[in-house]
Design a protein around this motif. Structure first.
Motif, PDB file in Angstrom:
ATOM      1  N   SER A  59      16.498  24.950  10.933  1.00 41.08           N
ATOM      2  CA  SER A  59      17.581  25.797  11.428  1.00 41.08           C
ATOM      3  C   SER A  59      18.937  25.200  11.051  1.00 41.08           C
ATOM      4  CB  SER A  59      17.479  25.973  12.942  1.00 41.08           C
ATOM      5  OG  SER A  59      17.619  24.720  13.603  1.00 41.08           O
ATOM      6  N   TYR A  60      19.972  26.062  11.106  1.00 41.96           N
ATOM      7  CA  TYR A  60      21.346  25.673  10.772  1.00 41.96           C
ATOM      8  C   TYR A  60      22.298  26.370  11.740  1.00 41.96           C
ATOM      9  CZ  TYR A  60      18.896  25.117   6.257  1.00 41.96           C
ATOM     10  OH  TYR A  60      17.996  24.820   5.262  1.00 41.96           O
ATOM     11  N   LEU A  61      23.518  25.859  11.802  1.00 40.90           N
ATOM     12  CA  LEU A  61      24.593  26.547  12.497  1.00 40.90           C
ATOM     13  C   LEU A  61      25.494  27.179  11.443  1.00 40.90           C
ATOM     14  CD1 LEU A  61      25.666  24.231  15.465  1.00 40.90           C
ATOM     15  CD2 LEU A  61      24.598  26.496  15.588  1.00 40.90           C
ATOM     16  N   TYR A  62      25.687  28.480  11.553  1.00 38.71           N
ATOM     17  CA  TYR A  62      26.501  29.206  10.572  1.00 38.71           C
ATOM     18  C   TYR A  62      27.412  30.161  11.334  1.00 38.71           C
ATOM     19  CZ  TYR A  62      27.743  32.390   6.772  1.00 38.71           C
ATOM     20  OH  TYR A  62      28.428  33.164   5.864  1.00 38.71           O
ATOM     21  N   ASN A  63      28.715  29.953  11.204  1.00 38.49           N
ATOM     22  CA  ASN A  63      29.705  30.746  11.942  1.00 38.49           C
ATOM     23  C   ASN A  63      29.428  30.754  13.438  1.00 38.49           C
ATOM     24  OD1 ASN A  63      31.014  31.354   9.552  1.00 38.49           O
ATOM     25  ND2 ASN A  63      30.039  33.363   9.314  1.00 38.49           N
ATOM     26  N   GLY A  64      29.000  29.588  13.944  1.00 39.14           N
ATOM     27  CA  GLY A  64      28.762  29.441  15.374  1.00 39.14           C
ATOM     28  C   GLY A  64      27.436  29.979  15.854  1.00 39.14           C
ATOM     29  N   GLN A  65      26.614  30.484  14.935  1.00 38.62           N
ATOM     30  CA  GLN A  65      25.322  31.044  15.318  1.00 38.62           C
ATOM     31  C   GLN A  65      24.186  30.273  14.668  1.00 38.62           C
ATOM     32  OE1 GLN A  65      25.618  35.200  14.193  1.00 38.62           O
ATOM     33  NE2 GLN A  65      26.367  35.773  16.214  1.00 38.62           N
ATOM     34  N   LYS A  66      23.067  30.234  15.349  1.00 33.56           N
ATOM     35  CA  LYS A  66      21.890  29.552  14.835  1.00 33.56           C
ATOM     36  C   LYS A  66      21.122  30.481  13.897  1.00 33.56           C
ATOM     37  CE  LYS A  66      17.991  26.712  16.412  1.00 33.56           C
ATOM     38  NZ  LYS A  66      17.227  26.234  17.607  1.00 33.56           N
ATOM     39  N   ILE A  67      20.804  29.989  12.704  1.00 30.45           N
ATOM     40  CA  ILE A  67      20.004  30.755  11.749  1.00 30.45           C
ATOM     41  C   ILE A  67      18.856  29.881  11.246  1.00 30.45           C
ATOM     42  CG2 ILE A  67      21.872  32.285  11.005  1.00 30.45           C
ATOM     43  CD1 ILE A  67      22.252  30.497   8.550  1.00 30.45           C
ATOM     44  N   TYR A  68      17.796  30.527  10.783  1.00 28.56           N
ATOM     45  CA  TYR A  68      16.603  29.819  10.320  1.00 28.56           C
ATOM     46  C   TYR A  68      16.374  30.051   8.837  1.00 28.56           C
ATOM     47  CZ  TYR A  68      15.240  29.086  15.199  1.00 28.56           C
ATOM     48  OH  TYR A  68      15.209  28.689  16.511  1.00 28.56           O
ATOM     49  N   LEU A  69      15.895  29.009   8.182  1.00 26.81           N
ATOM     50  CA  LEU A  69      15.509  29.140   6.773  1.00 26.81           C
ATOM     51  C   LEU A  69      14.288  30.042   6.682  1.00 26.81           C
ATOM     52  CD1 LEU A  69      15.766  28.265   3.786  1.00 26.81           C
ATOM     53  CD2 LEU A  69      14.294  26.328   4.334  1.00 26.81           C
ATOM     54  N   ALA A  70      14.439  31.122   5.947  1.00 23.97           N
ATOM     55  CA  ALA A  70      13.330  32.075   5.814  1.00 23.97           C
ATOM     56  C   ALA A  70      13.222  32.563   4.381  1.00 23.97           C
ATOM     57  CB  ALA A  70      13.521  33.256   6.766  1.00 23.97           C
ATOM     58  N   ALA A  71      13.560  31.685   3.440  1.00 24.18           N
ATOM     59  CA  ALA A  71      13.401  32.004   2.027  1.00 24.18           C
ATOM     60  C   ALA A  71      11.922  32.013   1.675  1.00 24.18           C
ATOM     61  CB  ALA A  71      14.151  30.970   1.175  1.00 24.18           C
ATOM     62  N   TYR A  72      11.611  32.362   0.434  1.00 28.11           N
ATOM     63  CA  TYR A  72      10.217  32.354  -0.003  1.00 28.11           C
ATOM     64  C   TYR A  72       9.783  30.888  -0.095  1.00 28.11           C
ATOM     65  CZ  TYR A  72      12.482  36.599  -1.689  1.00 28.11           C
ATOM     66  OH  TYR A  72      13.252  37.733  -1.791  1.00 28.11           O
ATOM     67  N   LEU A  73       8.962  30.441   0.860  1.00 25.42           N
ATOM     68  CA  LEU A  73       8.708  29.006   1.020  1.00 25.42           C
ATOM     69  C   LEU A  73       7.451  28.506   0.319  1.00 25.42           C
ATOM     70  CD1 LEU A  73       9.668  28.545   4.798  1.00 25.42           C
ATOM     71  CD2 LEU A  73      11.034  28.046   2.767  1.00 25.42           C
ATOM     72  N   GLY A  74       6.658  29.410  -0.249  1.00 25.28           N
ATOM     73  CA  GLY A  74       5.386  28.991  -0.836  1.00 25.28           C
ATOM     74  C   GLY A  74       5.529  27.878  -1.855  1.00 25.28           C
ATOM     75  N   TYR A  75       6.513  27.987  -2.719  1.00 28.53           N
ATOM     76  CA  TYR A  75       6.719  26.989  -3.771  1.00 28.53           C
ATOM     77  C   TYR A  75       7.284  25.688  -3.221  1.00 28.53           C
ATOM     78  CZ  TYR A  75       8.895  24.852  -7.926  1.00 28.53           C
ATOM     79  OH  TYR A  75       9.296  23.987  -8.927  1.00 28.53           O
ATOM     80  N   TYR A  76       8.067  25.793  -2.150  1.00 24.33           N
ATOM     81  CA  TYR A  76       8.891  24.667  -1.731  1.00 24.33           C
ATOM     82  C   TYR A  76       8.231  23.661  -0.789  1.00 24.33           C
ATOM     83  CZ  TYR A  76      12.623  27.699  -3.493  1.00 24.33           C
ATOM     84  OH  TYR A  76      13.394  28.493  -4.284  1.00 24.33           O
ATOM     85  N   ILE A  77       7.387  24.095   0.118  1.00 25.53           N
ATOM     86  CA  ILE A  77       7.050  23.196   1.235  1.00 25.53           C
ATOM     87  C   ILE A  77       5.949  22.158   0.981  1.00 25.53           C
ATOM     88  CG2 ILE A  77       7.893  24.857   2.928  1.00 25.53           C
ATOM     89  CD1 ILE A  77       5.084  25.620   3.616  1.00 25.53           C
ATOM     90  N   PRO A  78       5.001  22.354   0.069  1.00 21.35           N
ATOM     91  CA  PRO A  78       3.917  21.360  -0.024  1.00 21.35           C
ATOM     92  C   PRO A  78       4.380  19.941  -0.345  1.00 21.35           C
ATOM     93  CG  PRO A  78       3.266  23.388  -1.117  1.00 21.35           C
ATOM     94  CD  PRO A  78       4.727  23.514  -0.800  1.00 21.35           C
ATOM     95  N   VAL A  79       5.177  19.767  -1.389  1.00 18.51           N
ATOM     96  CA  VAL A  79       5.533  18.413  -1.826  1.00 18.51           C
ATOM     97  C   VAL A  79       6.425  17.697  -0.815  1.00 18.51           C
ATOM     98  CG1 VAL A  79       6.658  17.046  -3.607  1.00 18.51           C
ATOM     99  CG2 VAL A  79       5.174  18.951  -4.264  1.00 18.51           C
ATOM    100  N   PRO A  80       7.535  18.274  -0.333  1.00 15.76           N
ATOM    101  CA  PRO A  80       8.348  17.536   0.640  1.00 15.76           C
ATOM    102  C   PRO A  80       7.656  17.293   1.978  1.00 15.76           C
ATOM    103  CG  PRO A  80       9.221  19.745   0.289  1.00 15.76           C
ATOM    104  CD  PRO A  80       8.182  19.515  -0.764  1.00 15.76           C
ATOM    105  N   LEU A  81       6.775  18.204   2.398  1.00 16.75           N
ATOM    106  CA  LEU A  81       6.059  17.978   3.654  1.00 16.75           C
ATOM    107  C   LEU A  81       5.037  16.853   3.520  1.00 16.75           C
ATOM    108  CD1 LEU A  81       5.373  21.510   5.197  1.00 16.75           C
ATOM    109  CD2 LEU A  81       6.801  19.688   6.129  1.00 16.75           C
TER     110      LEU A  81
END
Length: 496
Positions: free
Chosen positions: A112-134
């Motif tokens: 999650s992030y704070l953007y313009n005072g509001q909480k937002i969540y990363l919801a991009a296409y994550l299939g490619y991204y998450i295996p290696v860093p996790l």
């Protein structure tokens, strides 16, 4: 034979579905509440077991070791200069990848992030991204990014193997064809600035910038069908899933002639890229209606519904209402503008699709290959219809939804080349390939030039990588395309 590498289609399916499933399993474990995660992982494991238990004995593929090494060499160079994992020239989109990798390492999930005072969540296409860093985020940044490159290379290899199986040839020439082939994008540049200035771009200003040849046709319509190299260099998160899932599906549909068990891998696709599933949907719908929906109602498929719903729930957490969308004809004030747009649309379709479809059509018709002829016509119609709708600031819909149909169009072109004995048609294909390969050749040469013709690590240092929100703002990417608001029901009810 000892000088041949042997594997079965069943083992390639195991590798393919395992590749697609790994990030989904990690997503369930790290993003969802424990009880829900255990339930879904259990369903997926059971479905995986039943799928391969029920798989019939499949054909065995044999590749001479020399050819296999040649394929690996070509793909290794291709991937290592694509920018994936920080090797080779970095396209602007790859800074987004680095930010996502870093955010996954540094933050608890869901991110999650704070953007313009509001909480937002990363919801991009994550299939490619998450295996290696996790799994390997504890390694040094260069070491982890090297594994991202290897992860990309494995996906590219699986996709190319499926392509060669469908073409029924593992010749090096078809691997090079896959790497270089594309529409006649250069015609778009000629259309916009004229032949003389276009030639100056090639011979005098070759390395000044990356000209997106196709979108030169109309800067507002953003018509662009990407070649495979273009897709790999800018969007491996879409390209890899397309090549693997489309290869799997078209093998089951065309070779095996049975897609009854395809839901196991199709439900995984939208987690990687919902656009790719949209691109496959017309083929799925056609076959389901042809076979009858009842054929696909089985416990094995019904068990996958919760997995599919959870993935769609997550993907749908991004508010698409804020995205640019609508018909590609942007309602100009005068009729003459409509005619100009129609001309640009027709021009695009002719040089991207029709010029390839015509010789393939003539070959299949002459050989009375009704099956391939039908698929070719079906694909051509799809690729004519897809550009009519626009979604996203850079028209992601047209670029991504077209990818499965384009994948099999290149399969059909290769098959038609193998069938014909006409010297004229072969020369036609060679000329189309030479012109159509310019976009791919340009990306390859541009990357080599940027790295002084060496394959080397060029990623930005870890401490200089900004988070995804900051990178999106800097690169002027629309925030709404990749983030979900705190009010999204998925994150309120399902996420940890």
């Amino acid at each position: 034979m000892k000088n041949q590498f042997t594997f079965s289609i069943k083992s390639l399916k195991l590798l393919s579905i395992g590749y697609l499933a790994l990030p989904v399993i990690l997503f369930f474990i790290f993003w969802l509440k424990p009880a829900i995660a255990i339930f879904l992982v259990g369903i997926l494991a059971y479905s995986f077991y039943r799928y391969f238990k029920n798989e019939q004995p499949s054909e065995t593929i044999k590749i001479p070791y020399l050819q296999l090494f040649g394929i690996l060499a070509i793909l290794s160079v291709w991937v290592f200069i694509s920018g994936a994992g920080g090797w080779g020239a970095q396209s602007p989109d790859l800074s987004k990848h680095s930010s996502i990798f870093k955010d996954i390492i540094e933050n608890s999930t869901p991110i999650s992030y704070l953007y313009n005072g509001q909480k937002i969540y990363l919801a991009a296409y994550l299939g490619y991204y998450i295996p290696v860093p996790l799994l390997f985020g504890w390694l040094s940044w260069p070491a982890m990014m090297f594994l991202v490159t290897i992860w990309t290379l494995i996906g590219a290899l699986i996709g190319v193997l499926w392509f060669c199986i469908l073409v029924e040839s593992f010749s090096i020439k078809w691997v090079l064809f896959f790497v270089l082939v594309g529409g006649l994008d250069f015609a778009g540049l000629i259309h916009n600035i004229g032949l003389v200035d276009s030639l100056k771009v090639l011979f005098e200003k070759f390395y000044d910038t990356l000209p997106f040849f196709a979108i030169q046709i109309d800067q507002k319509m953003l018509l662009l069908y990407q070649a495979n190299t273009h897709s790999l260099f800018w969007g491996p998160q879409h390209a890899l899933i397309c090549w693997i899932a489309t290869g799997l599906f078209f093998y089951d549909w065309q070779k095996h002639q049975n897609i009854q068990n395809s839901p196991l891998y199709l439900v995984l696709v939208p987690f990687w890229s919902p656009f790719i599933l949209m691109g496959l949907a017309p083929f799925i719908v056609y076959q389901v209606f042809k076979d009858g929906f009842q054929k696909y109602i089985s416990w094995q498929n019904l068990l996958l519904i919760p997995i599919f719903l959870i993935i769609i729930w997550f993907v749908n957490s991004v508010p698409v209402t804020n995205l640019e969308k609508g018909l590609i004809f942007y309602q100009p004030e005068r009729l003459l503008n409509y005619l100009g747009e129609l001309k640009a649309y027709t021009f695009f379709l002719f040089f991207e699709i029709i010029v390839w479809a015509i010789p393939a059509y003539l070959i299949f018709k002459k050989s009375n290959n009704k099956k391939s002829l039908f698929v070719l016509i079906f694909i051509t119609i799809l690729l004519i219809i897809i550009p009519i709708y626009k979604l996203g600031k850079w028209n992601d819909f047209v670029q991504r939804v077209s990818m499965p149909a384009l994948f099999f169009l290149w399969v059909l072109v290769a098959q038609s080349w193998k069938q014909t004995k006409s010297i004229g048609l072969k020369i036609t294909f060679i000329l189309l390939f030479i012109i159509g390969s310019w976009d791919s050749v340009y990306h390859l040469l541009f990357s080599l030039k940027a790295t002084n013709y060496k394959i080397k690590y060029t990623a930005i240092r870890y401490e200089k990588v900004t988070n995804f929100v900051e990178t999106s703002k800097r690169e002027k990417w629309p925030i709404e395309q990749s983030f979900a608001p705190d009010s999204a029901s998925f994150f309120r009810y399902l996420a940890r």
